[in-house]
Structure formats: C-alpha cells, structure tokens
Design an enzyme around this catalytic site. Structure first.
Site, PDB file in Angstrom:
ATOM      1  N   ARG A   1      24.410 -56.653  12.693  1.00  0.00           N
ATOM      2  CA  ARG A   1      23.884 -55.506  12.472  1.00  0.00           C
ATOM      3  C   ARG A   1      22.700 -55.425  11.650  1.00  0.00           C
ATOM      4  O   ARG A   1      22.604 -56.074  10.506  1.00  0.00           O
ATOM      5  CB  ARG A   1      24.723 -54.601  11.743  1.00  0.00           C
TER       6      ARG A   1
ATOM      7  N   ASP B   1      33.686 -48.512   9.643  1.00  0.00           N
ATOM      8  CA  ASP B   1      34.209 -47.575   8.601  1.00  0.00           C
ATOM      9  C   ASP B   1      35.697 -47.595   7.931  1.00  0.00           C
ATOM     10  O   ASP B   1      36.436 -47.452   8.910  1.00  0.00           O
ATOM     11  CB  ASP B   1      33.736 -46.162   8.689  1.00  0.00           C
TER      12      ASP B   1
ATOM     13  N   ARG C   1      23.145 -49.428  16.516  1.00  0.00           N
ATOM     14  CA  ARG C   1      23.842 -50.452  16.046  1.00  0.00           C
ATOM     15  C   ARG C   1      24.852 -51.375  16.690  1.00  0.00           C
ATOM     16  O   ARG C   1      25.477 -50.572  17.661  1.00  0.00           O
ATOM     17  CB  ARG C   1      24.556 -50.140  14.601  1.00  0.00           C
TER      18      ARG C   1
ATOM     19  N   ASP D   1      29.426 -50.659  13.873  1.00  0.00           N
ATOM     20  CA  ASP D   1      29.625 -50.196  12.381  1.00  0.00           C
ATOM     21  C   ASP D   1      31.176 -50.026  12.104  1.00  0.00           C
ATOM     22  O   ASP D   1      32.145 -49.776  13.106  1.00  0.00           O
ATOM     23  CB  ASP D   1      29.192 -48.695  12.547  1.00  0.00           C
TER      24      ASP D   1
HETATM   25  C1  X6L Z   1      23.624 -32.778  11.040  1.00  0.00           C
HETATM   26  C2  X6L Z   1      23.080 -33.866  10.380  1.00  0.00           C
HETATM   27  C3  X6L Z   1      24.680 -33.044  11.624  1.00  0.00           C
HETATM   28  C4  X6L Z   1      23.352 -35.282  10.716  1.00  0.00           C
HETATM   29  C5  X6L Z   1      25.449 -34.142  12.005  1.00  0.00           C
HETATM   30  C6  X6L Z   1      26.530 -36.897  12.075  1.00  0.00           C
HETATM   31  C7  X6L Z   1      24.609 -37.851  10.698  1.00  0.00           C
HETATM   32  C8  X6L Z   1      27.080 -38.050  12.202  1.00  0.00           C
HETATM   33  C9  X6L Z   1      25.063 -38.977  10.897  1.00  0.00           C
HETATM   34  C10 X6L Z   1      24.857 -35.383  11.093  1.00  0.00           C
HETATM   35  C11 X6L Z   1      25.356 -36.695  11.361  1.00  0.00           C
HETATM   36  C12 X6L Z   1      26.662 -39.241  11.428  1.00  0.00           C
HETATM   37  C13 X6L Z   1      28.060 -42.711  15.291  1.00  0.00           C
HETATM   38  C14 X6L Z   1      27.248 -41.663  15.609  1.00  0.00           C
HETATM   39  C15 X6L Z   1      26.404 -42.362  13.901  1.00  0.00           C
HETATM   40  C16 X6L Z   1      29.211 -43.075  16.199  1.00  0.00           C
HETATM   41  C17 X6L Z   1      28.550 -41.338  17.782  1.00  0.00           C
HETATM   42  C18 X6L Z   1      27.152 -40.471  11.669  1.00  0.00           C
HETATM   43  C19 X6L Z   1      26.394 -41.827  11.197  1.00  0.00           C
HETATM   44  N1  X6L Z   1      27.532 -43.063  14.137  1.00  0.00           N
HETATM   45  N2  X6L Z   1      27.623 -41.133  17.233  1.00  0.00           N
HETATM   46  N3  X6L Z   1      26.332 -41.507  14.975  1.00  0.00           N
HETATM   47  N4  X6L Z   1      29.632 -42.318  17.367  1.00  0.00           N
HETATM   48  N5  X6L Z   1      28.911 -40.752  18.913  1.00  0.00           N
HETATM   49  O1  X6L Z   1      30.016 -43.963  15.647  1.00  0.00           O
HETATM   50  O2  X6L Z   1      28.029 -40.755  12.014  1.00  0.00           O
HETATM   51  S1  X6L Z   1      25.402 -42.369  12.552  1.00  0.00           S
HETATM   52 MG    MG Z   2      30.098 -44.591  11.045  1.00  0.00          MG
HETATM   53 MG    MG Z   3      29.407 -47.029   8.334  1.00  0.00          MG
END
Ligand code: X6L
Ligand code: MG
Ligand code: MG
Length: 166
Positions: free
Chosen positions: A83, A97, A92, A95
């Site tokens: 990563r 968690d 990535r 990930d």
């Molecule tokens: C506004 C701003 C609304 C930020 C939501 C949501 C940011 C999720 C980061 C957010 C916001 C994340 C995954 C992902 C990521 C995953 C899918 C995160 C961290 N990780 N999308 N996006 N699956 N589908 O594992 O979860 S980045």
């Molecule tokens: Mg995550």
């Molecule tokens: Mg993480």
C-alpha cells in the site's frame, strides 16, 4: 480470547487476489484466527469519488493481540501488500481497519473504537451484517444505521457475483 471485526477494502489491480492474500496473512498470524468471512461486495468509492470501484469484505476474528498490537498487524498487512499513501482517501491495494474489538469504546486518536465511521458507510454495514446482526453502535442496530442512509448509498453496495462460462 478476544473477538474483533475487521473491514477490508481494495480498488487497485487484482482486487480479489489482494483480499485473498490479506486474509491469508491475517490468518497465518499465530495470535489471530479468522472465525468467519462475509461475502465480497463491489462498492462505489466514497470520499474521493474519482476512482475505481472497491471490493469490500469484513472478517470476524478471534485474537490474543491487544487492540494496539492488532492495529500494528493491520498496518503490516497493508505494508506487505505494497500500500502506498498518496491521495487522501485515494486508491489502495488494501486497507485493513479495526471495526470492533470486543465491546471496547476508545477515543484515542490513533485507534477509535468502534470505528467512528461504520454507521455512515454502507460498504461496512452490509458485510458486517453477514457476520453478526446483533452488533450495536451508539445504541442502535446495524439495520437501523443502514436505513438512515439514502437508497442511492445502499444501492452502491452490490454482492459480487462471479460470471462463469456456460
Ligand atoms: C464526505 C466527506 C462524505 C468524506 C464522506 C467517506 C471519506 C469515506 C472517506 C467522506 C468519506 C471515507 C473505501 C471507500 C475509502 C472503501 C469504498 C473512507 C476512506 N475507503 N469507498 N473510500 N470502500 N466503497 O473501503 O472510507 S477512503
Ligand atoms: Mg477504511
Ligand atoms: Mg484504514
């Protein structure tokens, strides 16, 4: 022994292979046993939208590791699977968690438990429900939290179906 739930996500390269390799590394740890694996879901990217779809799954594990040691192992898996952190919330290979560790609640900035964003993310709620429908966050069920999300968000989480040759 402690019970914990992990969330895995990937959206680069051979995503299923990354999930498989991550599960193998996790299960090969002498102090971790995978008890149950959710189905794999193909999910639209959250946070930073302009990236490939993810595969997400959750694991139920039994472990003799403390939460801090388990977090180190999660980072070790991410390191072994190359990563690289460039864009925040960006693509990535893997990930990993920690979602729950027993019923511990912690607001330590390095390891918040339960994971602070579970209830807002269908890509975590749906696979967790495969594993344990009794889990509670902020006094409410996973189903409750899932139905607080929009229909659009719920529909962006699809069970991965494999197309086999006839
Ligand atoms: C506004 C701003 C609304 C930020 C939501 C949501 C940011 C999720 C980061 C957010 C916001 C994340 C995954 C992902 C990521 C995953 C899918 C995160 C961290 N990780 N999308 N996006 N699956 N589908 O594992 O979860 S980045
Ligand atoms: Mg995550
Ligand atoms: Mg993480």
């Amino acid at each position: 022994m402690n019970k914990a739930y992990l969330g895995l996500g990937t959206n680069i390269g051979d995503r299923e292979e990354y999930l498989k390799k991550a599960c193998t590394i996790i299960n090969n740890h002498p102090k971790i046993n995978i008890l149950n694996t959710s189905k794999i879901y193909e999910t639209k990217a959250w946070g930073y939208k302009e990236q490939e779809d993810f595969l997400n799954l959750c694991l139920e594990i039994q472990t003799a590791l403390t939460p801090e040691e388990l977090l180190e192992e999660c980072h070790e898996v991410e390191h072994e699977l190359n990563r690289v952190r460039t864009i925040r919330w960006g693509p990535r290979t893997i990930d990993v968690d920690i979602l729950f560790y027993n019923d511990e609640v912690s607001s330590d900035e390095h390891l918040i438990l339960p994971h602070p964003r579970i209830k807002e993310r269908a890509f975590v709620l749906v696979p967790l429900m495969d594993l344990n429908k009794e889990l509670i966050i902020d006094g409410k069920s996973l189903t409750y939290h899932l139905y607080q999300l929009s229909e659009k968000e719920r529909n962006e989480v699809k069970e991965l179906t494999k197309y086999t040759e006839a």
